[in-house]
Design an enzyme around this catalytic site. Structure first.
Site, PDB file in Angstrom:
ATOM      1  N   LEU A  13       0.847  -1.197   0.000  1.00 23.37           N
ATOM      2  CA  LEU A  13       0.000   0.000   0.000  1.00 23.37           C
ATOM      3  C   LEU A  13       0.883   1.248   0.000  1.00 23.37           C
ATOM      4  O   LEU A  13       1.664   1.458   0.927  1.00 23.37           O
ATOM      5  CB  LEU A  13      -0.896   0.017   1.241  1.00 23.37           C
ATOM      6  CG  LEU A  13      -1.848  -1.173   1.393  1.00 23.37           C
ATOM      7  CD1 LEU A  13      -2.621  -1.061   2.701  1.00 23.37           C
ATOM      8  CD2 LEU A  13      -2.795  -1.258   0.213  1.00 23.37           C
ATOM      9  N   GLY A  16      -1.145   6.681  -0.250  1.00 19.69           N
ATOM     10  CA  GLY A  16      -1.452   7.812   0.620  1.00 19.69           C
ATOM     11  C   GLY A  16      -0.453   8.963   0.518  1.00 19.69           C
ATOM     12  O   GLY A  16       0.680   8.788   0.076  1.00 19.69           O
ATOM     13  N   ARG A  20       0.275  13.457   8.084  1.00 21.16           N
ATOM     14  CA  ARG A  20       1.025  13.825   9.290  1.00 21.16           C
ATOM     15  C   ARG A  20       2.486  14.197   9.012  1.00 21.16           C
ATOM     16  O   ARG A  20       3.177  14.711   9.886  1.00 21.16           O
ATOM     17  CB  ARG A  20       0.950  12.674  10.303  1.00 21.16           C
ATOM     18  CG  ARG A  20      -0.430  12.529  10.918  1.00 21.16           C
ATOM     19  CD  ARG A  20      -0.636  11.164  11.565  1.00 21.16           C
ATOM     20  NE  ARG A  20      -0.930  10.126  10.584  1.00 21.16           N
ATOM     21  CZ  ARG A  20      -1.173   8.849  10.880  1.00 21.16           C
ATOM     22  NH1 ARG A  20      -1.127   8.450  12.137  1.00 21.16           N
ATOM     23  NH2 ARG A  20      -1.438   7.973   9.937  1.00 21.16           N
ATOM     24  N   ASP A 118       5.008   2.370   4.413  1.00 15.37           N
ATOM     25  CA  ASP A 118       5.625   3.233   5.427  1.00 15.37           C
ATOM     26  C   ASP A 118       6.152   2.454   6.640  1.00 15.37           C
ATOM     27  O   ASP A 118       6.353   3.015   7.703  1.00 15.37           O
ATOM     28  CB  ASP A 118       4.637   4.328   5.881  1.00 15.37           C
ATOM     29  CG  ASP A 118       3.401   3.761   6.581  1.00 15.37           C
ATOM     30  OD1 ASP A 118       3.175   2.539   6.492  1.00 15.37           O
ATOM     31  OD2 ASP A 118       2.669   4.548   7.212  1.00 15.37           O
ATOM     32  N   LYS A 371      35.661  16.664 -13.585  1.00 15.28           N
ATOM     33  CA  LYS A 371      34.430  16.036 -14.072  1.00 15.28           C
ATOM     34  C   LYS A 371      34.729  15.155 -15.259  1.00 15.28           C
ATOM     35  O   LYS A 371      35.412  15.594 -16.185  1.00 15.28           O
ATOM     36  CB  LYS A 371      33.433  17.129 -14.466  1.00 15.28           C
ATOM     37  CG  LYS A 371      32.097  16.604 -14.925  1.00 15.28           C
ATOM     38  CD  LYS A 371      31.509  17.407 -16.089  1.00 15.28           C
ATOM     39  CE  LYS A 371      32.018  16.915 -17.426  1.00 15.28           C
ATOM     40  NZ  LYS A 371      31.403  17.559 -18.590  1.00 15.28           N
ATOM     41  N   SER A 425      51.058  27.502 -15.076  1.00 15.51           N
ATOM     42  CA  SER A 425      49.941  28.139 -14.364  1.00 15.51           C
ATOM     43  C   SER A 425      49.075  28.949 -15.308  1.00 15.51           C
ATOM     44  O   SER A 425      49.568  29.559 -16.255  1.00 15.51           O
ATOM     45  CB  SER A 425      50.487  29.102 -13.308  1.00 15.51           C
ATOM     46  OG  SER A 425      51.229  28.389 -12.374  1.00 15.51           O
TER      47      SER A 425
HETATM   48  C1  UD1 Z   1      -2.814   1.621   9.670  1.00 18.45           C
HETATM   49  C2  UD1 Z   1      -3.875   0.721  10.284  1.00 18.45           C
HETATM   50  C3  UD1 Z   1      -3.627   0.613  11.775  1.00 18.45           C
HETATM   51  C4  UD1 Z   1      -2.217   0.126  12.034  1.00 18.45           C
HETATM   52  C5  UD1 Z   1      -1.180   0.968  11.326  1.00 18.45           C
HETATM   53  C6  UD1 Z   1       0.163   0.289  11.423  1.00 18.45           C
HETATM   54  C7  UD1 Z   1      -5.851   1.068   8.897  1.00 18.45           C
HETATM   55  C8  UD1 Z   1      -7.226   1.674   8.837  1.00 18.45           C
HETATM   56  N1  UD1 Z   1      -5.167   1.281  10.030  1.00 18.45           N
HETATM   57  O1  UD1 Z   1      -3.002   2.919  10.214  1.00 18.45           O
HETATM   58  O2  UD1 Z   1      -4.560  -0.289  12.349  1.00 18.45           O
HETATM   59  O3  UD1 Z   1      -1.983   0.104  13.441  1.00 18.45           O
HETATM   60  O4  UD1 Z   1      -1.500   1.101   9.937  1.00 18.45           O
HETATM   61  O5  UD1 Z   1       1.192   1.042  10.856  1.00 18.45           O
HETATM   62  O6  UD1 Z   1      -5.449   0.405   7.976  1.00 18.45           O
HETATM   63  N2  UD1 Z   1      -2.844   3.993   1.975  1.00 18.45           N
HETATM   64  C9  UD1 Z   1      -3.282   3.873   0.668  1.00 18.45           C
HETATM   65  N3  UD1 Z   1      -4.512   4.364   0.339  1.00 18.45           N
HETATM   66  C10 UD1 Z   1      -5.326   4.936   1.244  1.00 18.45           C
HETATM   67  C11 UD1 Z   1      -4.865   5.047   2.581  1.00 18.45           C
HETATM   68  C12 UD1 Z   1      -3.626   4.560   2.923  1.00 18.45           C
HETATM   69  O7  UD1 Z   1      -2.589   3.359  -0.198  1.00 18.45           O
HETATM   70  O8  UD1 Z   1      -6.443   5.333   0.856  1.00 18.45           O
HETATM   71  C13 UD1 Z   1      -1.502   3.472   2.316  1.00 18.45           C
HETATM   72  C14 UD1 Z   1      -0.577   4.543   2.838  1.00 18.45           C
HETATM   73  O9  UD1 Z   1       0.159   5.136   1.759  1.00 18.45           O
HETATM   74  C15 UD1 Z   1       0.320   3.772   3.790  1.00 18.45           C
HETATM   75  C16 UD1 Z   1      -0.541   2.611   4.253  1.00 18.45           C
HETATM   76  O10 UD1 Z   1      -1.636   2.535   3.352  1.00 18.45           O
HETATM   77  O11 UD1 Z   1       1.454   3.264   3.130  1.00 18.45           O
HETATM   78  C17 UD1 Z   1      -1.064   2.810   5.674  1.00 18.45           C
HETATM   79  O12 UD1 Z   1      -1.839   4.002   5.737  1.00 18.45           O
HETATM   80  P1  UD1 Z   1      -1.763   4.997   6.968  1.00 18.45           P
HETATM   81  O13 UD1 Z   1      -2.674   6.137   6.681  1.00 18.45           O
HETATM   82  O14 UD1 Z   1      -0.365   5.297   7.327  1.00 18.45           O
HETATM   83  O15 UD1 Z   1      -2.444   4.091   8.092  1.00 18.45           O
HETATM   84  P2  UD1 Z   1      -2.288   4.264   9.666  1.00 18.45           P
HETATM   85  O16 UD1 Z   1      -3.115   5.385  10.121  1.00 18.45           O
HETATM   86  O17 UD1 Z   1      -0.857   4.270  10.032  1.00 18.45           O
HETATM   87 CA    CA Z   2       1.030   4.374   8.920  1.00 15.92          CA
END
Ligand code: UD1
Ligand code: CA
Length: 504
Positions: A13, A16, A20, A118, A371, A425
């Site tokens: 995934l 996002g 934050r 992440d 270079k 030089s």
């Molecule tokens: C998520 C979990 C949480 C867990 C935590 C662990 C959910 C609802 N919550 O929360 O239970 O404890 O990870 O690290 O899943 N992403 C997408 N598309 C979206 C939303 C997110 O691809 O629409 C991807 C983000 O880029 C990221 C990952 O999913 O890589 C996790 O999303 P993030 O928003 O960081 O979730 P957390 O709030 O950390």
């Molecule tokens: Ca996260």
């Protein structure tokens, strides 16, 4: 345990933005240990030799795809899935439904390992153990296996809610949790294995009725459990490994952890002296040889290799370069994408870039830029010089202030300086141009035409002043050949038989 191991696919995934982080750059592109977060996750994914890797992209999709390809390009089959609007982790997985399920049905059941872009410190061994537990759970495998960990401070994470018999019940997100639920310190790591055939029907039933109005992937395990499916929990001991990065404070914290881990390895396993580990920055991909000394505020980045007995002085930065043994890189020098042979010396304040190559015992001094050039064995360019697109032979001395004028405003041109040449030089070498072996340019020469071997040239434009008879020429190197040549064209031409000297 299933007799034939079913195929393993991995879904990452990475769509996002990472609100934050307070950044206009997608979170998974932020760098840790010199590489984007997503690159760390992809590297771990590849180590599991999956059948296929799916990456869900959205924010800055093109840049994320490029970062993924840089790691997985040759190591795994990758498919990108676009999640147009980021409506939650459940929606992200749902976006991959057709692609993933289509792949799965052709060979029956399959395991889908879901990772977050992440969570960069995850180790492949741990994931392999998760997959193993998923496939062997109760002798038949689980519908879902999720990774959990206990944290002293679980703030921000989804909590694992268990029933009276301590079996998994559901995940509750921080924002939706009651005070009682928030007290649970077992958290969802966001890393799961799913039986593909059971995942999507469950995800279909996920609704965005929660504090964030999102489709939570974390609802799927609870739905499966309520249906009477087996959901197993892989409780992992190492909290650090499964921690996600959500803020820049966490990113800096991870960076420090990784850095100290790398420095410890260099000191304990490789025998590198690090005077102050708190102020030394070495990417984990770098290799450094025994008894090399890293002074404070040195930066060794990317795939750099440094040999034995080298000394890297304060302020030096070395990127994607190969450095031999017994090399000294003096204060505030930058070496990128270059190759330095044994016993060379560089700096202080030197800049080597784009495939600069120094052969054994060559010396680059202060305020010299090099270079796409080669400096031959024992050749020197000690002061205030630009060498671009130049090939320089052995034992040649480049006087202070020498410039290879390699650019005519449109194209770059090469300069060739053969062996045993003395460039006076402030010589301007107007490329393309070649200076033959053993020739001399007087101070202030502007060399616009090729210089034959054994020739003294001087003037603007430089003209041949004299053939240097190899018998009578002063071959003995001057006391300090690195010093700047102060002879002028006039001096050379006053007496016909006077051999020019390069005096300090
Ligand atoms: C998520 C979990 C949480 C867990 C935590 C662990 C959910 C609802 N919550 O929360 O239970 O404890 O990870 O690290 O899943 N992403 C997408 N598309 C979206 C939303 C997110 O691809 O629409 C991807 C983000 O880029 C990221 C990952 O999913 O890589 C996790 O999303 P993030 O928003 O960081 O979730 P957390 O709030 O950390
Ligand atoms: Ca996260």
């Amino acid at each position: 345990m299933r007799s034939i191991p079913e195929p393993l696919d991995i879904l990452i995934l990475a769509a996002g933005l990472g609100t934050r982080m307070r950044s206009s750059v997608a979170k998974v592109l932020h760098k840790l240990d010199g590489r984007p977060l997503i690159a760390h996750v992809c590297g771990t994914a590849a180590a599991l030799t999956p059948r296929r890797v799916y990456v869900v992209v959205g924010h800055q999709a093109a840049a994320v795809e490029q970062a993924v390809r840089a790691v997985l390009g040759e190591r795994a089959a990758v498919t990108f899935i676009t999640q147009a609007e980021q409506r939650g982790t459940g929606d992200a997985v749902m976006a991959a439904r057709e692609t993933v399920a289509g792949e799965a049905t052709t060979d029956g059941a399959s395991t889908l390992l879901v990772l977050s872009g992440d969570v960069p410190l995850m180790r492949a061994d741990t994931l392999a153990a998760l997959v193993h537990q998923h496939r062997t759970h109760r002798g038949r495998g689980a519908a879902c296996t999720l990774m959990s960990v206990r944290l002293d401070d679980p703030t921000g994470y989804g909590r694992i809610v268990r029933d009276e018999e301590n079996r998994f019940q559901r995940i509750i997100e921080q924002k939706d949790a009651t005070t009682e639920e928030r007290a649970i310190n077992e958290i969802n790591a966001g890393i799961y294995c799913f039986d593909v055939a059971k995942l999507f029907p469950a995800l279909e039933r996920v609704v965005p009725v929660n504090a964030q109005g999102e489709y939570y992937l974390t609802d799927a395990p609870g739905i499966l459990r309520a249906d009477g499916e087996d959901v197993s929990v892989f409780l992992h001991a190492d909290a650090r490994e499964v921690s996600g990065i959500n803020t820049r404070v966490e990113l800096a914290d991870f960076e420090r952890t990784m850095r100290l881990r790398t420095l410890r390895r260099l000191m304990l396993d490789s025998g590198v002296t690090i005077i102050d580990p708190a102020q030394t920055y070495v990417d984990s991909a770098a290799q450094i040889g025994r008894d090399t000394v890293l002074h404070p505020n040195t930066h060794i980045e990317g795939r750099t290799t440094i040999g034995e007995n080298c000394e890297i002085l304060p302020g030096a930065r070395i990127v994607n370069s190969v450095i031999g043994n017994e090399v000294t890189i003096k204060d505030h020098s930058i070496v990128t994408d270059s190759e330095i042979a044994d016993r060379c010396s560089i700096g202080p304040f030197a800049h080597l870039r784009m495939n600069a190559r120094m052969e054994e015992q060559a010396v680059i001094g202060n305020f010299v830029e090099m270079k796409k050039s080669r400096l031959g064995r024992k050749s020197k360019a000690m002061h205030l010089t630009y060498l671009g697109d130049a090939e320089i032979g052995e034992r040649t001395n480049i006087g202070a202030g020498t410039i290879t004028c390699n650019y005519d405003g449109r194209h770059k041109h090469p300069t060739i300086i053969e062996s045993d040449v003395k460039i006076g030089s402030d010589t301007m070498l107007v490329a393309p141009v070649r200076v033959g072996a053993r020739s001399i340019t007087a101070a202030g020469s502007v060399v616009t035409k090729d210089v034959a071997p054994d020739t003294l040239v001087a003037g603007v434009p430089a003209k041949e002043k004299k053939r240097l008879d190899t018998e009578s020429r002063v071959d003995a190197p001057s006391e300090n050949p690195s010093d700047t040549a102060t002879t002028t064209a006039d001096e050379h031409t006053t007496e016909a038989d006077e051999t020019p000297t390069l005096v300090g």
